[in-house]
Design an enzyme around this catalytic site. Structure first.
Site, PDB file in Angstrom:
ATOM      1  N   THR A 135       0.826  -1.202   0.000  1.00 41.87           N
ATOM      2  CA  THR A 135       0.000   0.000   0.000  1.00 41.87           C
ATOM      3  C   THR A 135       0.863   1.256   0.000  1.00 41.87           C
ATOM      4  O   THR A 135       2.007   1.251   0.484  1.00 41.87           O
ATOM      5  CB  THR A 135      -0.905   0.007   1.258  1.00 41.87           C
ATOM      6  OG1 THR A 135      -1.554   1.271   1.376  1.00 41.87           O
ATOM      7  CG2 THR A 135      -0.085  -0.229   2.525  1.00 41.87           C
ATOM      8  N   ASP A 136       0.290   2.360  -0.483  1.00 40.88           N
ATOM      9  CA  ASP A 136       0.983   3.642  -0.408  1.00 40.88           C
ATOM     10  C   ASP A 136       1.025   4.196   1.015  1.00 40.88           C
ATOM     11  O   ASP A 136       1.786   5.128   1.300  1.00 40.88           O
ATOM     12  CB  ASP A 136       0.348   4.663  -1.350  1.00 40.88           C
ATOM     13  CG  ASP A 136      -1.115   4.958  -1.060  1.00 40.88           C
ATOM     14  OD1 ASP A 136      -1.702   4.345  -0.142  1.00 40.88           O
ATOM     15  OD2 ASP A 136      -1.696   5.819  -1.757  1.00 40.88           O
ATOM     16  N   GLU A 137       0.242   3.619   1.923  1.00 41.30           N
ATOM     17  CA  GLU A 137       0.201   4.151   3.287  1.00 41.30           C
ATOM     18  C   GLU A 137       1.514   3.953   4.043  1.00 41.30           C
ATOM     19  O   GLU A 137       1.746   4.610   5.060  1.00 41.30           O
ATOM     20  CB  GLU A 137      -0.976   3.547   4.058  1.00 41.30           C
ATOM     21  CG  GLU A 137      -2.312   3.932   3.461  1.00 41.30           C
ATOM     22  CD  GLU A 137      -3.493   3.610   4.351  1.00 41.30           C
ATOM     23  OE1 GLU A 137      -3.360   3.740   5.582  1.00 41.30           O
ATOM     24  OE2 GLU A 137      -4.544   3.228   3.802  1.00 41.30           O
ATOM     25  N   TYR A 161      -1.866  -0.296  11.047  1.00 41.35           N
ATOM     26  CA  TYR A 161      -1.990  -0.978   9.755  1.00 41.35           C
ATOM     27  C   TYR A 161      -0.793  -0.687   8.865  1.00 41.35           C
ATOM     28  O   TYR A 161      -0.123  -1.597   8.364  1.00 41.35           O
ATOM     29  CB  TYR A 161      -3.277  -0.560   9.044  1.00 41.35           C
ATOM     30  CG  TYR A 161      -3.251  -0.851   7.567  1.00 41.35           C
ATOM     31  CD1 TYR A 161      -3.102  -2.159   7.103  1.00 41.35           C
ATOM     32  CD2 TYR A 161      -3.347   0.167   6.625  1.00 41.35           C
ATOM     33  CE1 TYR A 161      -3.049  -2.435   5.741  1.00 41.35           C
ATOM     34  CE2 TYR A 161      -3.301  -0.100   5.264  1.00 41.35           C
ATOM     35  CZ  TYR A 161      -3.156  -1.402   4.832  1.00 41.35           C
ATOM     36  OH  TYR A 161      -3.097  -1.672   3.487  1.00 41.35           O
ATOM     37  N   LYS A 165       2.236  -3.184   7.395  1.00 38.69           N
ATOM     38  CA  LYS A 165       2.535  -3.382   5.981  1.00 38.69           C
ATOM     39  C   LYS A 165       3.965  -2.957   5.648  1.00 38.69           C
ATOM     40  O   LYS A 165       4.640  -3.585   4.825  1.00 38.69           O
ATOM     41  CB  LYS A 165       1.531  -2.613   5.114  1.00 38.69           C
ATOM     42  CG  LYS A 165       0.145  -3.218   5.095  1.00 38.69           C
ATOM     43  CD  LYS A 165       0.127  -4.632   4.534  1.00 38.69           C
ATOM     44  CE  LYS A 165       0.355  -4.668   3.041  1.00 38.69           C
ATOM     45  NZ  LYS A 165       0.209  -6.045   2.483  1.00 38.69           N
TER      46      LYS A 165
END
Length: 357
Positions: A135-137, A161, A165
Site C-alpha cells: 500500500t501507499d500508506e 496498519y 505493511k
C-alpha cells in the site's frame, strides 16, 4: 499455476476473477488461499463454481505446515500475496491481528516460498516469482503541494496498519537481498470497485445513502487520497508479475487525487441521478464526525516508473470508475445485505456512532 493468498477478499477476488477471464492468463490455474475472516466472501467467487482452473483452499498464511503442503502439491510458478488485515480503523481498535497476519503471516509465507523455490529445478527456479501486494500508506502523509510518492520515498507509517505493511515490505526486500528469493513488490493507492467490503469509504457511503442513514465524514473531509479502480490494479499486478525487475518496487496509482468530502458528494450526485430518493438529495445525509487518531492528510502516487518500464497506465478515469462502482452496488443489493452481518453492524457502532454520527 499460481498461488493467490487472500483471494476471497476485495482486491484478491477481483484479481482471481480477472486472471481467469483475461485472454492472456485464463488458461493458467489459480490456487486460491483465504482464511475467510470477516472481509473474505466466497460469494465474490460464485461465477467460478465448476471452473477446474480455480482451486479454493480455506486456510491461514500463518500455518507453515499448510503452506508447505500446498506448495509441494501444486508447485506454483508464482505466489501473489494479497492476504492482509487492511483497515486502518480496525488496526487502531485492535492492532494485534494486524501484526499477526501482516507481519508473522508474511514471514511464514516467505519461508515456505524460499523452501519451495530452493527445491525447484533450475529452469523453474529462474521463472519463479513472489509478488508482494502492499500500500501507499507505508510512505506516510504528504503536505499539500508536495510531490507524489515515488518508489524511493522514505517509509513513515503512521497507523498500526501501515506499520504492519511497512514491516512486511521490509521482510520481502530482506528475503530477496539475503536469500536471493525472486520478489517484486507493488504499492497501490486506495482501491475502489465491485466487491468492496462496506466498511470502507466509498461502499459505506453508497449503502448508507440507499438506507437513508447518515454519511459519516471524518473531520473536515479534506483528507486527500489517490483512487485506483480495482480492475486497473489487477492489470497493473499482471504487468509487474510478467515483466517487473527482480527486487524492484512499483507504485500502482490511478492519477486521481480526491478529497474525501468530494468523493462523498460525487456519490450523492450519482445516486440522485441513478436512484433518486423521494425524501430529497442524498447530500442532506452528510454528517461530520470526530476525526480518527493519526489520520494522514494526503496520499498521492507517482506511477511513472511502471508506465516507463512496463507500459502500464490505468484505463479508468475516476469519473468512469466511480459510476461503474455505484451502478454495481445498485445491481447487487443481495450481496450487500449478506455482507452486513451482525459483526458489521457492531463495527459501525464502535467506529462511527460513538464518534457522533
Amino acid at each position: 499455476m499460481i498461488l493467490v493468498t487472500g483471494g476471497a477478499g476485495f482486491i484478491g477476488s477481483n484479481f482471481v476473477l480477472d486472471w481467469l477471464e483475461h485472454p492472456q492468463t485464463r488458461d493458467e490455474a489459480v490456487v486460491n488461499l483465504d482464511a475467510l475472516t470477516y472481509a473474505g466472501n466466497l460469494r465474490n467467487l460464485e461465477s467460478l463454481q465448476g471452473n477446474a482452473k480455480h482451486v479454493f483452499v480455506r486456510g491461514d498464511i500463518c500455518d507453515r505446515e499448510l503452506m508447505d503442503r500446498l506448495l509441494e502439491q501444486h508447485r506454483p510458478r508464482a505466489i501473489v500475496h494479497f492476504a492482509a488485515e487492511s483497515h486502518v480503523d480496525r488496526s487502531i481498535h485492535g492492532p494485534g491481528e494486524f501484526m499477526r497476519t501482516n507481519v508473522q503471516g508474511t514471514f511464514t509465507l516467505l519461508e515456505a516460498a524460499r523452501a519451495h523455490w530452493a527445491s525447484l529445478p533450475e529452469s523453474e527456479r529462474s521463472a519463479f516469482r513472489f509478488h508482494h501486494v502492499s500500500t501507499d500508506e507505508v510512505y506516510g502523509s504528504l503536505a499539500p503541494g508536495a510531490p507524489a510518492f515515488t518508489e524511493t520515498h522514505p517509509y513513515e507509517p503512521n497507523s498500526p496498519y501501515s506499520a504492519s505493511k511497512a514491516a512486511s515490505d521490509h521482510l520481502v526486500r530482506a528475503w530477496h537481498h539475503t536469500y536471493g528469493l525472486p520478489v517484486v513488490t507493488t504499492n497501490c493507492s486506495n482501491n475502489y470497485g465491485p466487491y468492496h467490503f462496506p466498511e470502507k469509504l466509498i461502499p459505506l457511503m453508497i449503502v448508507n445513502a440507499l438506507a437513508g442513514k447518515p454519511l459519516p465524514v471524518y473531520g473536515d473531509g479534506q483528507q486527500i487520497r489517490d483512487w485506483l479502480y480495482v480492475k486497473d490494479h489487477c492489470s497493473g499486478i499482471r504487468a509487474v508479475l510478467q515483466g517487473g525487475r527482480l527486487g524492484e518496487t512499483y507504485n500502482i496509482g490511478g492519477w486521481n487525487e480526491q478529497a474525501n468530502i468530494d468523493i462523498v458528494k460525487t456519490i450523492c450526485a450519482l445516486l440522485d441521478e441513478l436512484r433518486p430518493d423521494p425524501a430529497g438529495a442524498y447530500a442532506r445525509l452528510i454528517t461530520h464526525v470526530a476525526d480518527r487518531p493519526g489520520h494522514d492528510r494526503r496520499y498521492a502516487i507517482d506511477a511513472r516508473k511502471i508506465e516507463r518500464e512496463l507500459g502500464w497506465r490505468p484505463a479508468e478515469t475516476f469519473e468512469s470508475g466511480i459510476r461503474k462502482t455505484v451502478q454495481w452496488y445498485l445491481d447487487h443489493a443481495e450481496w450487500v445485505a449478506e455482507m452486513q452481518s451482525g459483526e458489521y453492524r457492531e463495527w459501525l457502532e464502535t467506529n462511527y456512532v460513538q464518534r457522533g454520527a
